[in-house]
Design an enzyme around this catalytic site. Sequence first.
Site, mmCIF file in Angstrom:
data_model
loop_
_atom_site.group_PDB
_atom_site.id
_atom_site.type_symbol
_atom_site.label_atom_id
_atom_site.label_comp_id
_atom_site.label_asym_id
_atom_site.label_seq_id
_atom_site.Cartn_x
_atom_site.Cartn_y
_atom_site.Cartn_z
ATOM 1 N N LYS A 1 2.618 11.478 6.755
ATOM 2 C CA LYS A 1 1.691 11.254 7.989
ATOM 3 C C LYS A 1 2.250 12.072 9.216
ATOM 4 C CE LYS A 1 -0.474 6.840 6.491
ATOM 5 N NZ LYS A 1 -1.740 7.570 6.087
ATOM 6 N N ASP B 1 9.580 2.960 1.727
ATOM 7 C CA ASP B 1 8.323 3.658 1.935
ATOM 8 C C ASP B 1 8.060 3.681 3.600
ATOM 9 O OD1 ASP B 1 5.816 4.738 2.525
ATOM 10 O OD2 ASP B 1 4.700 3.858 0.754
ATOM 11 N N PHE C 1 0.818 -1.032 -0.039
ATOM 12 C CA PHE C 1 0.151 0.074 0.030
ATOM 13 C C PHE C 1 0.789 1.408 -0.213
ATOM 14 C CE2 PHE C 1 -2.348 3.377 1.484
ATOM 15 C CZ PHE C 1 -3.459 3.431 0.847
#
Length: 406
Positions: free
Chosen positions: A261, A232, A147
């Site tokens: 984030k 990531d 993801f």
Amino acid sequence: MTAPALARTSDDLIKAEEPVLAHNYHPLPVVVARAEGTWVEDVEGRRYLDMLAGYSALNFGHRHPALVEAAHRQLDRLTLTSRAFHNDQLAGFAGRLAALTGLDMVLPMNTGAEAVESGIKVARKWAYDVKGVPADRATIVVAAENFHGRTTTIVSFSTDETARSGFGPFAPGFRIVPYDDLAALEEAVDETTAAVLIEPIQGEAGVIIPNDGYLTAVRELTRRKGCLFIADEIQSGLGRTGRTLAVEHEDVVPDMLLLGKALGGGIVPVSAVVARREVLGVLHPGEHGSTFGGNPLAAAVGTAVIELLETGEFQQRAAELGVVLRDGLGELVGRGVLGFRARGLWAGVDIDPAIGTGREVSERLMREGVLVKDTHGSTIRLAPPLTVTAEELRSALAALERVLGS
């Protein structure tokens, strides 16, 4: 004189969303109106322990005083210049982020998906300018069940049919191999490979942790094969796993990091590509950009986030309290929990399907005053703010025990 607006209930507000909001999310039926630290409050005044932390965007809790103060201070001075001009916050932010990660240069962006897209562009440019891959032939190797976002390029290499179906045609140039499978990775990398792009821990897939040595082997393989290692760390990074970065559990330094984030402290969207100088150095004026990327408000908040991480306090809390989380989950295995995977304050918990789906268990926990979120099947994710206390963790685990036994 206009009559005062009537107070609206949670049900009212949820129904009001239905005709005016695109239905691209299926949130739990809670309407948050206020929050502080590890707790949120709905419009009726009910309090909930937040065990999701905005998918790690709220690593430092809701409205951390240092971050709110940094935002207020910058709001009174300057919020946006665009990158048409310099601003007095950006150099400090970039320098400290590079130092924190052990890399050289920063490309500031806004969202996690934007960081991933930017990383893909940079890797391809590096492949053409530095590695000598023929034009338009560069490939990037990724892992199944990944993801990295939901843009059209990113869903092109997703294996989640919900994210893909109906959104083609898909972008070429990606090779998908099983996660944590070094033999498959070795076979997929060739002279056209610009980069291997992986999550050190797969979050959306259910907090999937690779075998010890996998990240080290990926680093060695990419170095030997002459391609980039892109990690990531948008969910796993910035303290979540008990280290500043999840790759640090194997003392690995990738060529490129993707961050987001928690970098915005739960206040503003902030993301970044952080890389070696010879990698990000392939970009030239006009080849890539973002009006809001590196804006002074984002840079000020991001710098305050880095200052919190520089103390090491939050990494230590995640490591120490992660033991409480693991021990508590371990006691539930065989009592409604089939198994779990945890690192630091991050866990994927597989619930016995006979008890309910992940969604059903999440809704039951909500009624117990604890907020979590499901992922695939009967798996739920736990990712509390790093400010959580041992008592709060034990309270959440007790609520899960009650839900499993009900």
